[in-house]
Scaffold this motif. Structure first.
Motif, PDB file in Angstrom:
ATOM      1  N   SER A 164    -107.459 -25.304 117.464  1.00  0.00           N
ATOM      2  CA  SER A 164    -107.097 -24.146 116.638  1.00  0.00           C
ATOM      3  C   SER A 164    -106.935 -22.910 117.506  1.00  0.00           C
ATOM      4  O   SER A 164    -107.816 -22.584 118.311  1.00  0.00           O
ATOM      5  N   PHE A 165    -105.829 -22.198 117.309  1.00  0.00           N
ATOM      6  CA  PHE A 165    -105.651 -20.943 118.031  1.00  0.00           C
ATOM      7  C   PHE A 165    -106.726 -19.940 117.639  1.00  0.00           C
ATOM      8  O   PHE A 165    -107.110 -19.071 118.448  1.00  0.00           O
ATOM      9  N   ALA A 166    -107.250 -20.059 116.428  1.00  0.00           N
ATOM     10  CA  ALA A 166    -108.272 -19.133 115.962  1.00  0.00           C
ATOM     11  C   ALA A 166    -109.549 -19.200 116.801  1.00  0.00           C
ATOM     12  O   ALA A 166    -110.352 -18.257 116.775  1.00  0.00           O
ATOM     13  N   CYS A 217    -109.564 -19.330 120.049  1.00  0.00           N
ATOM     14  CA  CYS A 217    -109.326 -18.708 121.349  1.00  0.00           C
ATOM     15  C   CYS A 217    -109.777 -17.252 121.342  1.00  0.00           C
ATOM     16  O   CYS A 217    -109.648 -16.556 120.330  1.00  0.00           O
ATOM     17  N   LYS A 236    -109.811 -13.133 122.394  1.00  0.00           N
ATOM     18  CA  LYS A 236    -108.738 -12.126 122.406  1.00  0.00           C
ATOM     19  C   LYS A 236    -108.055 -12.044 123.769  1.00  0.00           C
ATOM     20  O   LYS A 236    -106.944 -11.509 123.876  1.00  0.00           O
ATOM     21  N   ASP A 239    -104.441 -13.277 123.606  1.00  0.00           N
ATOM     22  CA  ASP A 239    -103.466 -12.304 123.127  1.00  0.00           C
ATOM     23  C   ASP A 239    -103.187 -11.232 124.179  1.00  0.00           C
ATOM     24  O   ASP A 239    -102.053 -10.753 124.315  1.00  0.00           O
ATOM     25  N   HIS A 291     -95.130 -17.650 121.931  1.00  0.00           N
ATOM     26  CA  HIS A 291     -96.407 -17.080 121.495  1.00  0.00           C
ATOM     27  C   HIS A 291     -96.575 -17.200 119.983  1.00  0.00           C
ATOM     28  O   HIS A 291     -97.673 -17.508 119.492  1.00  0.00           O
ATOM     29  N   ASP A 292     -95.490 -16.993 119.242  1.00  0.00           N
ATOM     30  CA  ASP A 292     -95.567 -17.145 117.781  1.00  0.00           C
ATOM     31  C   ASP A 292     -95.906 -18.582 117.402  1.00  0.00           C
ATOM     32  O   ASP A 292     -96.685 -18.823 116.464  1.00  0.00           O
ATOM     33  N   ARG A 296     -99.650 -19.299 118.010  1.00  0.00           N
ATOM     34  CA  ARG A 296    -100.541 -18.687 117.019  1.00  0.00           C
ATOM     35  C   ARG A 296    -100.601 -19.490 115.716  1.00  0.00           C
ATOM     36  O   ARG A 296    -101.525 -19.314 114.921  1.00  0.00           O
ATOM     37  N   GLN A 297     -99.633 -20.370 115.496  1.00  0.00           N
ATOM     38  CA  GLN A 297     -99.624 -21.174 114.261  1.00  0.00           C
ATOM     39  C   GLN A 297    -100.490 -22.428 114.356  1.00  0.00           C
ATOM     40  O   GLN A 297    -100.683 -23.118 113.348  1.00  0.00           O
ATOM     41  N   HIS A 298    -101.009 -22.725 115.520  1.00  0.00           N
ATOM     42  CA  HIS A 298    -101.725 -23.991 115.713  1.00  0.00           C
ATOM     43  C   HIS A 298    -103.072 -23.985 114.998  1.00  0.00           C
ATOM     44  O   HIS A 298    -103.943 -23.181 115.293  1.00  0.00           O
ATOM     45  N   GLU A 299    -103.236 -24.939 114.086  1.00  0.00           N
ATOM     46  CA  GLU A 299    -104.492 -25.088 113.345  1.00  0.00           C
ATOM     47  C   GLU A 299    -104.566 -26.491 112.770  1.00  0.00           C
ATOM     48  O   GLU A 299    -103.872 -26.822 111.811  1.00  0.00           O
TER      49      GLU A 299
END
Length: 265
Positions: free
Chosen positions: A131-133, A135, A137, A140, A187-188, A191-194
């Motif tokens: 999950s990108f969540a 990672c 900051k 980014d 990058h977009d 960020r969608q990876h989950e």
């Protein structure tokens, strides 16, 4: 760490679905597709490839907006990149292959295993996350840097203090130059990876390799993948950071050969 001569393998291109894909295809034997990270291209695996040895056909390729691959200038998702990978298998005449992905490449192969399980012989997930969540900051912040600033930052993020004297320059060279539009699309997609809630659906035998001090893809994500993927094992590199396929290429190549059932080189 043993010194290994790095060969510059010839580059080819092939039509795969709607894309013209750049790739390197070397060796013969068990097909292993190497899927590069978010800021790299097909050349990222030069060090690891040099250690893989006989009995493995190693294929690395340029994803969308990477290297010499030609793709339409439209947004895409990790799932689209997984479909591109399977289109490459089709173009190369491979019914199934083993997939090794590092960092963002690891997310691509996770989606491939979920969307196309019949095409995936096994997964090797290196320095990646479910999950990108998860990672920090810092990721980014890297996305927002110029190419030159990113090159300066990766030494500490990718390589241990002990390895920097040898590998600092090589780590910086793994970063591909992209224009802002191409970088933005990648990058977009990242960020969608989950897929945390879908890890239990991955049927392929899975080897997870992760550094305990990874500063971009926390080790907790590797532990979660081992816990939730039904047929997974985790190999840890104590103190390893994000660039373990480069700094610890020799032991990782040995683990890959063992996992694939290829006799010792």
């Amino acid at each position: 760490m043993a010194t290994q001569q790095i060969k510059h393998e010839p580059v080819s291109s092939i039509r795969a679905g709607d894309l013209e894909v750049g790739y390197i295809d070397s060796g013969s034997g068990v097909p292993l597709v190497l899927v590069h990270g978010g800021e790299s291209d097909r050349t990222q695996f030069a060090t690891l490839r040099a250690h893989l040895g006989a009995g493995i056909r190693a294929i690395s390729y340029d994803q969308r907006d990477s290297g010499i691959t030609v793709n339409p200038p439209v947004p895409y998702t990790p799932g689209d990149l997984a479909d591109d990978l399977v289109a490459l298998l089709d173009a190369l005449g491979l019914e199934r292959a083993h997939l090794l992905g590092t960092s963002f490449g690891g997310t691509v192969v996770q989606h491939a295993a979920l969307r196309h399980p019949e095409r995936v012989a096994s997964l090797i997930l290196v320095a990646t996350t479910p999950s990108f969540a998860l990672c920090p900051k810092t990721v980014d912040e890297l996305f927002d840097m110029s190419h030159d600033d990113r090159q300066k930052a990766v030494a500490d993020l990718f390589i241990t203090p002990e390895g920097q004297a040898k590998l600092q320059t090589r780590a910086a060279r793994t970063l591909a130059v992209r224009d802002p539009e191409k970088s933005g699309r990648r990058h977009d997609a990242a960020r969608q990876h989950e897929i945390r809630d879908h890890l239990g659906e991955i049927a392929a035998p899975t080897l997870i390799v992760h550094g305990t001090e990874d500063l971009l893809a926390p080790y907790s994500g590797a532990a979660l993948m081992e816990q939730r993927i039904p047929n997974a094992e985790l190999r840890s590199i104590e103190g390893g950071r994000h660039g373990i396929t480069m700094e610890f290429a020799e032991p990782i190549a040995g683990w890959v050969r063992e996992f694939l059932g290829v006799a010792a080189a």
